[in-house]
Structures are given as structure tokens and as C-alpha cells.
Scaffold this motif. Sequence first.
Motif, short mmCIF file in Angstrom:
data_model
loop_
_atom_site.label_atom_id
_atom_site.label_comp_id
_atom_site.label_asym_id
_atom_site.label_seq_id
_atom_site.Cartn_x
_atom_site.Cartn_y
_atom_site.Cartn_z
N MET A 289 0.85 -1.20 0.00
CA MET A 289 0.00 0.00 0.00
C MET A 289 0.88 1.25 0.00
O MET A 289 1.81 1.36 0.79
N THR A 290 0.58 2.18 -0.91
CA THR A 290 1.37 3.40 -1.02
C THR A 290 1.10 4.32 0.16
O THR A 290 -0.05 4.55 0.53
N ALA A 291 2.18 4.84 0.74
CA ALA A 291 2.02 5.78 1.85
C ALA A 291 1.40 7.07 1.34
O ALA A 291 1.61 7.46 0.18
N PRO A 292 0.63 7.77 2.18
CA PRO A 292 0.08 9.05 1.75
C PRO A 292 1.18 10.03 1.35
O PRO A 292 2.28 10.00 1.91
N ALA A 293 0.89 10.86 0.39
CA ALA A 293 1.82 11.93 0.03
C ALA A 293 1.81 13.00 1.12
O ALA A 293 0.85 13.12 1.89
N LEU A 294 2.88 13.76 1.17
CA LEU A 294 2.98 14.85 2.14
C LEU A 294 3.07 16.16 1.38
O LEU A 294 3.92 16.32 0.50
N ILE A 295 2.17 17.09 1.71
CA ILE A 295 2.28 18.45 1.20
C ILE A 295 2.68 19.37 2.34
O ILE A 295 1.97 19.48 3.34
N ALA A 296 3.84 20.00 2.20
CA ALA A 296 4.28 21.02 3.15
C ALA A 296 3.71 22.34 2.65
O ALA A 296 4.12 22.85 1.60
N LEU A 297 2.74 22.86 3.39
CA LEU A 297 1.96 24.03 2.93
C LEU A 297 2.39 25.28 3.67
O LEU A 297 2.13 25.43 4.87
N ALA A 298 3.06 26.18 2.96
CA ALA A 298 3.54 27.43 3.55
C ALA A 298 2.60 28.58 3.18
O ALA A 298 1.82 28.47 2.22
N HIS A 299 2.71 29.68 3.92
CA HIS A 299 1.86 30.83 3.62
C HIS A 299 2.25 31.45 2.29
O HIS A 299 1.41 31.75 1.44
N GLY A 300 3.54 31.66 2.07
CA GLY A 300 4.00 32.30 0.84
C GLY A 300 4.32 33.76 1.05
O GLY A 300 3.71 34.43 1.88
N SER A 301 5.28 34.26 0.30
CA SER A 301 5.72 35.65 0.42
C SER A 301 6.26 36.11 -0.92
O SER A 301 6.79 35.31 -1.69
N ARG A 302 6.13 37.40 -1.19
CA ARG A 302 6.70 37.95 -2.42
C ARG A 302 8.22 38.02 -2.35
O ARG A 302 8.89 38.21 -3.36
N ASP A 303 8.77 37.90 -1.15
CA ASP A 303 10.21 37.94 -0.97
C ASP A 303 10.81 36.62 -1.47
O ASP A 303 10.50 35.55 -0.94
N PRO A 304 11.67 36.65 -2.49
CA PRO A 304 12.22 35.40 -3.03
C PRO A 304 13.03 34.60 -2.02
O PRO A 304 13.16 33.38 -2.14
N ARG A 305 13.57 35.27 -1.00
CA ARG A 305 14.32 34.54 0.04
C ARG A 305 13.41 33.58 0.79
O ARG A 305 13.84 32.51 1.23
#
Length: 247
Positions: free
Chosen positions: A1-17
Motif C-alpha cells: 500500500m502506497t504511503a500518503p503523500a505529504l504536502i508542506a503548505l507554507a503561507h508564501g511571500s513575495r520575498d524570493p528569500r
Amino acid sequence: MTAPALIALAHGSRDPRSKATIEALVAETRLMRPDLRIEVAFLDHVRPSFETTVNKLVRAKFEEIVVVPLLLSEAFHAKVDVPEVIAAATASHPGLRIRATKVLGLEHAFLEVLDKRLREALSAARVRELDALVLAAAGSSDPLANQAVARLARVWGAHHKLPVTAAFASTTPPATGEAVRAFRAEGRRHVAVASMFLAPGFLPDRAAELAIEAGAVAVSEPLGADPEVARTILARYAVGAVELVPV
């Protein structure tokens, strides 16, 4: 059985850093679990969006996804934005099971990362003496989120046997500059500020700027792509994956 995928969900920023740091953190997480499918997504400002990442996993035949919100507080984004995007994705893909874990939060283990970043800042500034600390965080309209930062600050201060104040980069007082000035008014001249932010961006930059203007001797960088943060992501995933198992 395939393990569930993981999504690391960040807020996001216009700053490329910020995006670069989140992607480096996800890369660090993949190194620890090369057997897992781990993807990154952002709520706002940058790509890939959560919808795009979910569609990608559905095309890859994943039927279960665990979402780990890369957020340090249980505030608006965790309570509103994350459930909304998950509900939309679930509605778009009948049969797809998505489980959101609790946020990264303010783990006591992160204090070790905080200390590491602060030591780097103190070394760069050639500072060898401290008599007060400020723990800088984003701040929230949710008083419980701010109280959690204040509690962590007390734990951190007790560990170092130094007075410490929590400060905030948003509308919640005190700002970092106010906190530093308050300590200096007490006669403390060696005040350092640690950045309890996950990645660089406008808020940590503003907090650092105000702290330096007020006389802080050093300001640390955000937590960043540290192995301890990656281990926490995987710990959250493990709980979420178990919760997807039918009872």
C-alpha cells in the motif's frame, strides 16, 4: 500500500528569500524520508498553489494526502485559509482523502535552533556579553497565539537565566524596538533579539530594523531549513498518516 503523500503548505511571500528557504526546508525533509512523496505548496503570492500541487499528486495516482501547515501559530491562516483550500481540493476530487495536521507551532525543540541562529548572529557581531533577550515573532489578532509566544519566551529566558520579553512584528505590542528600549531604560546595554520566524521576509526584516535602531547588539536570522524543523514536519506527517487509516 502506497504511503500518503505529504504536502508542506507554507503561507508564501513575495520575498524570493522566503520561497527559497521553504524549498530548502522541504529538500531537507526529503533527505530524511526519501521513500515518501513530499511536495511543497503555498497559500498565497507564489507558486505552486495548493490546488496545483494536489492536481499533480492526483495525476500521480495518490489517493491520500497529509498536509502539514508550515505555520508557527494556530491563528487565522491555520483556522481559515488551510481548511478552505483543503475543502476546495476535496470537492474537486471525489474520493481523495486529505488530512491536515496541526501546524508546526512553537515546539520547545525549536529553541535549540533559535540558540544556534543567535550564536551565529552574536559571533558575527563579535558580542560576548548579554544581559537581556527579546523573542521576536509575527504576532496575531488572536490573543491565544500571542500568549503562546510569551510562554515560550519565558521558557527560553529561564533556560538562559536572563530576562526576556516577547515582541511582535505586526500590530500587536510591543514591537521589537519598544522591547529593546524598555530593557535599555532599565540599564541593560547588551540586548539581543532572536527571530522566531520560519523564513526571511518583510516582517522579520522590519522586526530586525526596529531592534537595531533601538540599540540591539545582534538580531538572529529566522529558523530556516534546519534539520530540527524538518524532523517536526515528519512527526506531524506521521500523526496525520495514522489518522487516515480506517478504524
